[in-house]
Write a protein that holds these residues in place. Structure first.
Motif, PDB file in Angstrom:
ATOM      1  N   SER A 251      39.850  38.263  36.356  1.00 25.39           N
ATOM      2  CA  SER A 251      39.862  36.998  37.082  1.00 25.39           C
ATOM      3  C   SER A 251      39.284  37.068  38.482  1.00 25.39           C
ATOM      4  O   SER A 251      38.908  36.044  39.034  1.00 25.39           O
ATOM      5  CB  SER A 251      41.301  36.470  37.172  1.00 25.39           C
ATOM      6  OG  SER A 251      41.829  36.188  35.889  1.00 25.39           O
ATOM      7  N   SER A 252      39.253  38.247  39.087  1.00 19.80           N
ATOM      8  CA  SER A 252      38.841  38.368  40.483  1.00 19.80           C
ATOM      9  C   SER A 252      37.802  39.480  40.626  1.00 19.80           C
ATOM     10  O   SER A 252      37.567  40.268  39.704  1.00 19.80           O
ATOM     11  CB  SER A 252      40.056  38.697  41.353  1.00 19.80           C
ATOM     12  OG  SER A 252      40.561  39.985  41.025  1.00 19.80           O
ATOM     13  N   GLU A 253      37.212  39.543  41.810  1.00 20.41           N
ATOM     14  CA  GLU A 253      36.232  40.601  42.062  1.00 20.41           C
ATOM     15  C   GLU A 253      36.871  41.976  41.961  1.00 20.41           C
ATOM     16  O   GLU A 253      36.267  42.913  41.437  1.00 20.41           O
ATOM     17  CB  GLU A 253      35.602  40.415  43.439  1.00 20.41           C
ATOM     18  CG  GLU A 253      34.514  41.426  43.745  1.00 20.41           C
ATOM     19  CD  GLU A 253      33.781  41.148  45.044  1.00 20.41           C
ATOM     20  OE1 GLU A 253      33.129  42.084  45.559  1.00 20.41           O
ATOM     21  OE2 GLU A 253      33.845  39.998  45.536  1.00 20.41           O
ATOM     22  N   TYR A 272      28.441  37.514  33.884  1.00 20.74           N
ATOM     23  CA  TYR A 272      28.666  36.805  35.145  1.00 20.74           C
ATOM     24  C   TYR A 272      28.718  35.299  34.854  1.00 20.74           C
ATOM     25  O   TYR A 272      27.692  34.685  34.551  1.00 20.74           O
ATOM     26  CB  TYR A 272      27.549  37.139  36.123  1.00 20.74           C
ATOM     27  CG  TYR A 272      27.586  36.361  37.422  1.00 20.74           C
ATOM     28  CD1 TYR A 272      28.489  36.697  38.422  1.00 20.74           C
ATOM     29  CD2 TYR A 272      26.706  35.318  37.641  1.00 20.74           C
ATOM     30  CE1 TYR A 272      28.511  35.998  39.618  1.00 20.74           C
ATOM     31  CE2 TYR A 272      26.717  34.618  38.832  1.00 20.74           C
ATOM     32  CZ  TYR A 272      27.627  34.956  39.818  1.00 20.74           C
ATOM     33  OH  TYR A 272      27.644  34.255  40.998  1.00 20.74           O
ATOM     34  N   LEU A 277      34.626  32.174  37.125  1.00 24.91           N
ATOM     35  CA  LEU A 277      34.907  32.798  38.414  1.00 24.91           C
ATOM     36  C   LEU A 277      35.019  31.763  39.530  1.00 24.91           C
ATOM     37  O   LEU A 277      35.779  31.933  40.482  1.00 24.91           O
ATOM     38  CB  LEU A 277      33.816  33.816  38.749  1.00 24.91           C
ATOM     39  CG  LEU A 277      33.760  35.062  37.858  1.00 24.91           C
ATOM     40  CD1 LEU A 277      32.492  35.864  38.143  1.00 24.91           C
ATOM     41  CD2 LEU A 277      34.990  35.940  38.057  1.00 24.91           C
ATOM     42  N   ARG A 280      38.437  29.993  40.813  1.00 26.90           N
ATOM     43  CA  ARG A 280      39.332  30.723  41.714  1.00 26.90           C
ATOM     44  C   ARG A 280      38.726  30.711  43.124  1.00 26.90           C
ATOM     45  O   ARG A 280      37.692  31.323  43.373  1.00 26.90           O
ATOM     46  CB  ARG A 280      39.501  32.157  41.215  1.00 26.90           C
ATOM     47  CG  ARG A 280      40.609  32.948  41.907  1.00 26.90           C
ATOM     48  CD  ARG A 280      40.793  34.268  41.173  1.00 26.90           C
ATOM     49  NE  ARG A 280      41.779  35.130  41.818  1.00 26.90           N
ATOM     50  CZ  ARG A 280      42.836  35.637  41.200  1.00 26.90           C
ATOM     51  NH1 ARG A 280      43.048  35.352  39.923  1.00 26.90           N
ATOM     52  NH2 ARG A 280      43.672  36.427  41.841  1.00 26.90           N
ATOM     53  N   ASN A 283      37.082  33.805  44.999  1.00 28.58           N
ATOM     54  CA  ASN A 283      35.936  34.544  44.469  1.00 28.58           C
ATOM     55  C   ASN A 283      34.645  34.154  45.193  1.00 28.58           C
ATOM     56  O   ASN A 283      34.281  32.975  45.235  1.00 28.58           O
ATOM     57  CB  ASN A 283      35.783  34.291  42.965  1.00 28.58           C
ATOM     58  CG  ASN A 283      36.796  35.062  42.141  1.00 28.58           C
ATOM     59  OD1 ASN A 283      37.259  36.119  42.541  1.00 28.58           O
ATOM     60  ND2 ASN A 283      37.139  34.536  40.969  1.00 28.58           N
ATOM     61  N   ASP A 284      33.980  35.141  45.756  1.00 27.38           N
ATOM     62  CA  ASP A 284      32.711  34.960  46.454  1.00 27.38           C
ATOM     63  C   ASP A 284      31.591  35.162  45.437  1.00 27.38           C
ATOM     64  O   ASP A 284      31.206  36.297  45.129  1.00 27.38           O
ATOM     65  CB  ASP A 284      32.625  35.979  47.592  1.00 27.38           C
ATOM     66  CG  ASP A 284      31.293  35.954  48.325  1.00 27.38           C
ATOM     67  OD1 ASP A 284      30.439  35.108  47.999  1.00 27.38           O
ATOM     68  OD2 ASP A 284      31.103  36.804  49.219  1.00 27.38           O
ATOM     69  N   LEU A 285      31.045  34.066  44.931  1.00 28.13           N
ATOM     70  CA  LEU A 285      30.123  34.153  43.799  1.00 28.13           C
ATOM     71  C   LEU A 285      28.822  34.883  44.144  1.00 28.13           C
ATOM     72  O   LEU A 285      28.326  35.677  43.338  1.00 28.13           O
ATOM     73  CB  LEU A 285      29.824  32.756  43.248  1.00 28.13           C
ATOM     74  CG  LEU A 285      31.035  32.006  42.674  1.00 28.13           C
ATOM     75  CD1 LEU A 285      30.612  30.658  42.105  1.00 28.13           C
ATOM     76  CD2 LEU A 285      31.739  32.834  41.609  1.00 28.13           C
ATOM     77  N   ILE A 288      29.662  38.643  44.718  1.00 29.66           N
ATOM     78  CA  ILE A 288      29.845  39.400  43.475  1.00 29.66           C
ATOM     79  C   ILE A 288      28.500  39.880  42.935  1.00 29.66           C
ATOM     80  O   ILE A 288      28.367  41.015  42.461  1.00 29.66           O
ATOM     81  CB  ILE A 288      30.600  38.544  42.433  1.00 29.66           C
ATOM     82  CG1 ILE A 288      32.071  38.387  42.854  1.00 29.66           C
ATOM     83  CG2 ILE A 288      30.509  39.165  41.037  1.00 29.66           C
ATOM     84  CD1 ILE A 288      32.860  37.419  42.003  1.00 29.66           C
TER      85      ILE A 288
END
Length: 387
Positions: A251-253, A272, A277, A280, A283-285, A288
């Motif tokens: 769920s997260s980085e 990806y 993602l 949430r 989360n820094d898309l 990532i």
């Protein structure tokens, strides 16, 4: 270098035909053998038959979505040793048939959750929608999951009670039906008895235990995939947090880092998905992509819009919370750096125009995905010209 454009196809019974996908300009198709029971081996003959159908329409099949992981493997119980061996055999068969990427997920019981699969947008199109209060009401008062109240705050319970008392029986029944939807590509629904029984089998399995089970699975299958030249791509949880008391571990980085570090290998990678993602907030898309880009093997590009109450809906591909311009720019730079064209598909899409009169798999009508594909294609061509 541009992305390798594909579209998901659910097989010969999909109302969206291979001809439709070919006319969209896609070079490839993403599909799976949904008719084979989870845990069984995918035979070479079945894989070749599906591949031949796709190639006859002038497209290729190099990405599987998905080769399902059985509940026994996720729980590490029952027939899990046999299922893992069958999974390895399926990988061998897929590689022999020219498949390059195998997508999978590790979500217990439910692959995805929405409370409304035909939410009306201002323009009249239909979108997928998750309403937090409606889902909590479903869990507490419709499904009546034992001890469910422990998973919610007092405020959430009060909001769910209010939702229950301000909606009609038909609205409640609609949420009930939608929350029990089965796997993507299926028109079936779980019964309440089936869901409650499945939840009981996960009793005592918390996030730490589920993560251990995932890592055990990876240690078994990733070396096989690497030897075969396959790339494994795990799909993030949808939504990216616990559902019905079930843990989620993709769920997260930090989850993604833990997965690729558990079994370091070029075969152990990520799907990806900006939609999953992006729900949430933490989360820094684009971050990532920058930090985990070497492990990304498959792209799902879609957009969502969320609010502070935990609700979210599928927005237009360029219109949601995710900065798709920055994301596509980062992906183009990544591909240039890696000298690879990553497979991509426009994930989900609004039901619109002529498709409003058709019965399609939720999120997978043709015209809405075609609109998203056209937007993403124009965006990447425009960005590529200046990078």
């Amino acid at each position: 270098m541009l992305m390798h454009e594909t579209m998901r196809w659910f097989g010969p019974h999909d109302i969206v035909s291979l001809k439709d996908i070919r006319q969209s300009g896609c070079a490839g198709v993403v599909t799976a053998l949904h008719h084979i029971p989870v845990g069984d081996v995918w035979p070479v003959a079945e894989i070749q038959q599906r591949k031949s159908l796709i190639e006859a329409e002038g497209m290729s099949w190099t990405v599987v979505e998905s080769l399902p992981v059985s509940e026994d493997i996720k729980r590490r119980s029952g027939n899990y040793p046999a299922h893992i061996e069958n999974y390895k055999k399926s990988l061998q068969h897929l590689a022999a048939c020219g498949i390059k990427v195998v997508t999978y997920n590790f979500m217990p019981v439910l692959d995805w959750v929405r409370t409304d699969i035909s939410h009306t947008m201002p323009d009249g199109s239909k979108a997928l929608y998750y309403e937090r209060a409606a889902f909590v009401a479903f869990d507490l008062f419709m499904l009546k999951r034992p001890h469910a109240e422990k998973d919610y705050s007092t405020a959430e319970i009060e909001t769910a009670e209010k939702w229950l008392h301000t909606h009609t029986d038909e609205q409640k029944n609609e949420v009930f039906r939608n929350a029990l939807l089965g796997l993507p590509g299926s028109t079936g629904r779980f019964t309440p008895e089936e869901i409650l029984a499945a939840l009981e089998t996960y009793k005592g399995i918390d996030a730490s235990t589920l993560r251990e089970h995932l890592f055990y699975f990876l240690k078994e299958v990733v070396p096989v995939a690497e030897q075969l030249g396959l790339k494994m791509a795990i799909h993030p949880d949808d939504p990216p947090y616990a559902v019905l008391g079930l843990p989620r571990v993709v769920s997260s980085e930090s989850d993604l880092f833990a997965i690729v570090n558990a079994v370091p290998s070029p075969a152990n990678g990520l799907c990806y998905c900006t939609g999953s993602l992006g729900v949430r907030p933490g989360n820094d898309l684009t971050g990532i992509i920058q930090r985990l880009g070497a492990h990304i093997h498959f792209l799902h590009l879609r957009n969502t819009r969320r609010d502070a109450s935990g609700n979210f809906f599928e927005a237009g591909h360029l219109d949601g919370d995710a900065d798709m311009v920055a994301i596509v720019r980062a992906l183009l730079l990544l591909m240039k750096q890696r000298n690879v064209s990553l497979p991509v598909r426009p994930d989900h899409g609004h039901q619109m125009l002529d498709d409003l009169a058709k019965t399609t798999y939720p999120g997978y009508s043709c015209i809405g995905r075609l609109k998203g594909l056209a937007e993403l294609r124009g965006l990447q061509i425009g960005l590529a010209s200046v990078l």
